[in-house]
Write a protein that holds these residues in place. Structure first.
Motif, PDB file in Angstrom:
ATOM      1  N   ARG A  23       0.878  -1.176   0.000  1.00 31.76           N
ATOM      2  CA  ARG A  23       0.000   0.000   0.000  1.00 31.76           C
ATOM      3  C   ARG A  23       0.908   1.217   0.000  1.00 31.76           C
ATOM      4  NH1 ARG A  23      -2.717   3.670   3.812  1.00 31.76           N
ATOM      5  NH2 ARG A  23      -1.448   2.804   5.458  1.00 31.76           N
ATOM      6  N   MET A  24       0.782   2.043  -1.019  1.00 26.72           N
ATOM      7  CA  MET A  24       1.549   3.282  -1.107  1.00 26.72           C
ATOM      8  C   MET A  24       0.636   4.414  -0.630  1.00 26.72           C
ATOM      9  SD  MET A  24       3.125   5.271  -4.436  1.00 26.72           S
ATOM     10  CE  MET A  24       3.627   3.761  -5.172  1.00 26.72           C
ATOM     11  N   TYR A  25       1.161   5.257   0.267  1.00 27.25           N
ATOM     12  CA  TYR A  25       0.330   6.325   0.799  1.00 27.25           C
ATOM     13  C   TYR A  25       1.150   7.572   1.114  1.00 27.25           C
ATOM     14  CZ  TYR A  25       2.037   4.739   5.386  1.00 27.25           C
ATOM     15  OH  TYR A  25       2.832   4.391   6.454  1.00 27.25           O
ATOM     16  N   ALA A  26       0.454   8.700   1.084  1.00 28.07           N
ATOM     17  CA  ALA A  26       1.028   9.976   1.509  1.00 28.07           C
ATOM     18  C   ALA A  26       0.535  10.226   2.927  1.00 28.07           C
ATOM     19  CB  ALA A  26       0.589  11.091   0.574  1.00 28.07           C
ATOM     20  N   GLN A  27       1.420  10.685   3.778  1.00 30.25           N
ATOM     21  CA  GLN A  27       1.084  10.949   5.182  1.00 30.25           C
ATOM     22  C   GLN A  27       1.141  12.449   5.414  1.00 30.25           C
ATOM     23  OE1 GLN A  27       0.858   8.409   7.952  1.00 30.25           O
ATOM     24  NE2 GLN A  27      -0.015  10.179   8.975  1.00 30.25           N
ATOM     25  N   ALA A  28       0.018  13.030   5.797  1.00 32.97           N
ATOM     26  CA  ALA A  28      -0.017  14.466   6.116  1.00 32.97           C
ATOM     27  C   ALA A  28       0.714  14.701   7.439  1.00 32.97           C
ATOM     28  CB  ALA A  28      -1.461  14.946   6.216  1.00 32.97           C
ATOM     29  N   VAL A  92       5.286  10.062  -7.838  1.00 31.23           N
ATOM     30  CA  VAL A  92       5.430   9.732  -6.427  1.00 31.23           C
ATOM     31  C   VAL A  92       6.553  10.601  -5.881  1.00 31.23           C
ATOM     32  CG1 VAL A  92       6.010   7.923  -4.783  1.00 31.23           C
ATOM     33  CG2 VAL A  92       4.649   7.381  -6.795  1.00 31.23           C
ATOM     34  N   LEU A  93       6.254  11.366  -4.862  1.00 28.41           N
ATOM     35  CA  LEU A  93       7.230  12.303  -4.305  1.00 28.41           C
ATOM     36  C   LEU A  93       8.048  11.659  -3.196  1.00 28.41           C
ATOM     37  CD1 LEU A  93       4.934  15.445  -4.053  1.00 28.41           C
ATOM     38  CD2 LEU A  93       6.554  14.868  -5.879  1.00 28.41           C
ATOM     39  N   PRO A  94       9.290  12.107  -3.023  1.00 33.50           N
ATOM     40  CA  PRO A  94      10.076  11.632  -1.882  1.00 33.50           C
ATOM     41  C   PRO A  94       9.304  11.878  -0.587  1.00 33.50           C
ATOM     42  CG  PRO A  94      11.483  12.809  -3.413  1.00 33.50           C
ATOM     43  CD  PRO A  94      10.060  13.019  -3.881  1.00 33.50           C
ATOM     44  N   GLY A  95       9.371  10.914   0.303  1.00 33.17           N
ATOM     45  CA  GLY A  95       8.638  11.002   1.554  1.00 33.17           C
ATOM     46  C   GLY A  95       7.349  10.199   1.541  1.00 33.17           C
ATOM     47  N   THR A  96       6.865   9.858   0.335  1.00 30.88           N
ATOM     48  CA  THR A  96       5.717   8.965   0.236  1.00 30.88           C
ATOM     49  C   THR A  96       6.130   7.639   0.869  1.00 30.88           C
ATOM     50  OG1 THR A  96       4.985  10.036  -1.803  1.00 30.88           O
ATOM     51  CG2 THR A  96       4.186   7.800  -1.407  1.00 30.88           C
ATOM     52  N   ARG A  97       5.199   6.932   1.453  1.00 31.82           N
ATOM     53  CA  ARG A  97       5.528   5.682   2.144  1.00 31.82           C
ATOM     54  C   ARG A  97       4.907   4.488   1.438  1.00 31.82           C
ATOM     55  NH1 ARG A  97       4.514   8.210   8.112  1.00 31.82           N
ATOM     56  NH2 ARG A  97       5.780  10.050   7.697  1.00 31.82           N
ATOM     57  N   LEU A 113       8.476   1.515   4.084  1.00 31.15           N
ATOM     58  CA  LEU A 113       9.596   2.091   3.345  1.00 31.15           C
ATOM     59  C   LEU A 113       9.264   3.522   2.951  1.00 31.15           C
ATOM     60  CD1 LEU A 113      10.122  -1.017   1.068  1.00 31.15           C
ATOM     61  CD2 LEU A 113      11.494  -0.386   3.061  1.00 31.15           C
ATOM     62  N   TRP A 114      10.285   4.360   2.907  1.00 33.39           N
ATOM     63  CA  TRP A 114      10.130   5.768   2.533  1.00 33.39           C
ATOM     64  C   TRP A 114      10.705   5.964   1.131  1.00 33.39           C
ATOM     65  CZ3 TRP A 114       8.916   9.806   6.299  1.00 33.39           C
ATOM     66  CH2 TRP A 114       8.535   9.285   7.537  1.00 33.39           C
ATOM     67  N   VAL A 115       9.914   6.536   0.249  1.00 37.88           N
ATOM     68  CA  VAL A 115      10.360   6.779  -1.128  1.00 37.88           C
ATOM     69  C   VAL A 115      11.457   7.829  -1.136  1.00 37.88           C
ATOM     70  CG1 VAL A 115       9.655   7.678  -3.395  1.00 37.88           C
ATOM     71  CG2 VAL A 115       8.147   6.114  -2.128  1.00 37.88           C
ATOM     72  N   THR A 116      12.543   7.527  -1.861  1.00 35.10           N
ATOM     73  CA  THR A 116      13.630   8.487  -2.032  1.00 35.10           C
ATOM     74  C   THR A 116      13.741   8.954  -3.482  1.00 35.10           C
ATOM     75  OG1 THR A 116      15.248   6.703  -2.356  1.00 35.10           O
ATOM     76  CG2 THR A 116      14.969   7.561  -0.103  1.00 35.10           C
ATOM     77  N   THR A 131      13.604   3.243  -2.385  1.00 30.75           N
ATOM     78  CA  THR A 131      13.083   3.503  -1.048  1.00 30.75           C
ATOM     79  C   THR A 131      14.166   3.198  -0.025  1.00 30.75           C
ATOM     80  OG1 THR A 131      12.253   1.255  -0.706  1.00 30.75           O
ATOM     81  CG2 THR A 131      10.747   2.836  -1.750  1.00 30.75           C
ATOM     82  N   GLU A 132      13.867   3.575   1.224  1.00 24.46           N
ATOM     83  CA  GLU A 132      14.749   3.194   2.309  1.00 24.46           C
ATOM     84  C   GLU A 132      13.925   2.806   3.533  1.00 24.46           C
ATOM     85  OE1 GLU A 132      17.246   6.638   2.777  1.00 24.46           O
ATOM     86  OE2 GLU A 132      15.783   7.707   3.977  1.00 24.46           O
ATOM     87  N   ASP A 133      14.466   1.867   4.277  1.00 20.81           N
ATOM     88  CA  ASP A 133      13.880   1.425   5.540  1.00 20.81           C
ATOM     89  C   ASP A 133      14.544   2.268   6.618  1.00 20.81           C
ATOM     90  OD1 ASP A 133      13.138   0.157   7.883  1.00 20.81           O
ATOM     91  OD2 ASP A 133      14.160  -1.716   7.432  1.00 20.81           O
ATOM     92  N   ARG A 134      13.772   3.042   7.337  1.00 23.23           N
ATOM     93  CA  ARG A 134      14.331   3.946   8.341  1.00 23.23           C
ATOM     94  C   ARG A 134      14.210   3.404   9.756  1.00 23.23           C
ATOM     95  NH1 ARG A 134      12.263   9.860   6.129  1.00 23.23           N
ATOM     96  NH2 ARG A 134      13.427   9.767   4.172  1.00 23.23           N
TER      97      ARG A 134
END
Length: 135
Positions: A23-28, A92-97, A113-116, A131-134
């Motif tokens: 599931r790809m999502y943007a987090q406000a 898809v913008l960086p920071g999308t999860r 994962l965080w999109v880079t 992406t990266e796993d933070r």
């Protein structure tokens, strides 16, 4: 065979390898309540739900960093989505999860994962998202 039929065959083969579900999502941004000292997470907007292939980037050994007072190790992954996937806004913008919701490897389920970065090309067999796993 012409190029279009070769690409169609390659895209079908790439989709057969997509055994994970994401599931790809943007987090406000969240809101901080000074009275209670807690942060309420912002709303999530789902951009895509479906099949994917999530793979660790072999050359990625993990970069140690500090966020706030917490130590993090950043590990890189590449997420492959079907080439025909579209998302609202087209990019898809960086920071999308991207959250792995199901996988043949049970250790992957729940991974966020965080999109880079993303790549676009008309001669690719899948949409590849860095992406990266933070954690």
């Amino acid at each position: 065979m012409n190029l279009d039929s070769i690409l169609a065959s390659g895209r079908a083969a790439a989709e057969e390898r997509m055994r994970d579900t994401v599931r790809m999502y943007a987090q406000a941004e969240g809101t901080f309540d000074r009275g209670t000292g807690t942060t309420t997470p912002g709303a999530q907007t789902t951009l895509y739900t479906g099949k994917a292939r999530v793979k660790a980037i072999a050359a990625s050994t993990g970069q140690e960093t500090t966020a706030g007072e917490r130590e993090l190790v950043l590990r890189e992954y590449e997420v492959h989505l079907p080439w025909s996937t579209t998302v609202p806004g087209g990019r898809v913008l960086p920071g999308t999860r991207i959250e792995v919701t199901a996988s043949s490897d049970p250790r992957m389920a729940g991974l966020v994962l965080w999109v880079t970065g993303t790549a676009f090309t008309d001669q690719s067999t899948a949409w590849r998202i860095r992406t990266e796993d933070r954690s």
